[in-house]
Design a protein around this motif. Structure first.
Motif: not given
Length: 135
Positions: A116-121, A126-132
């Motif tokens: 959540a923090a990655y996208e909020e920042n 599509e590049t979120n390294p924390f997505c399962k």
């Protein structure tokens, strides 16, 4: 006249200036929001401490896994090794040298907050390294 007037001006004080109601007392962060901010700052510090430092735009799933391994050493859950006399005992009667690890539920919650923090920042979904789905 206040003896602190010069100090207030020099430090950019807004004392006495009219402020919008929402700026006077921002609502306190929830426990979740506070933890998410702390986790995000910890992850950012981890990336900056890498040699060479890793920019967030260059962060990938491998960096996330390395971060989790780093955090694992600070866990509180005893993981008994197969050769341990207490292996398989949920409440061993004595101490042993088996390692302490992070609990799976703690890691799962951490990843959720960091996702959540990655996208909020400013990170793109599509590049979120924390997505399962990326693992």
């Amino acid at each position: 006249m206040s003896s602190n007037k010069g100090k207030d001006v020099a430090e950019g004080s807004s004392r006495g200036a009219a402020m919008a109601p929402d700026q006077q007392n921002p609502p306190p962060l929830s426990r979740y929001e506070s933890q998410k901010r702390r986790d995000w700052n910890t992850f950012g510090q981890y990336l900056r401490n890498q040699r060479p430092p890793v920019a967030l735009s260059q962060c990938n799933a491998n960096h996330v896994l390395e971060f989790l391994r780093y955090l694992d050493q600070f866990g509180k859950t005893k993981v008994h090794l197969q050769g341990c006399v207490f292996f398989g005992q949920p409440e061993p009667p004595g101490p042993c040298t088996c390692p302490l690890k992070q609990a799976w539920g703690s890691l799962d919650a951490l990843i959720g907050r960091l996702r959540a923090a990655y996208e909020e920042n400013g990170g793109l979904p599509e590049t979120n390294p924390f997505c399962k789905w990326r693992y």
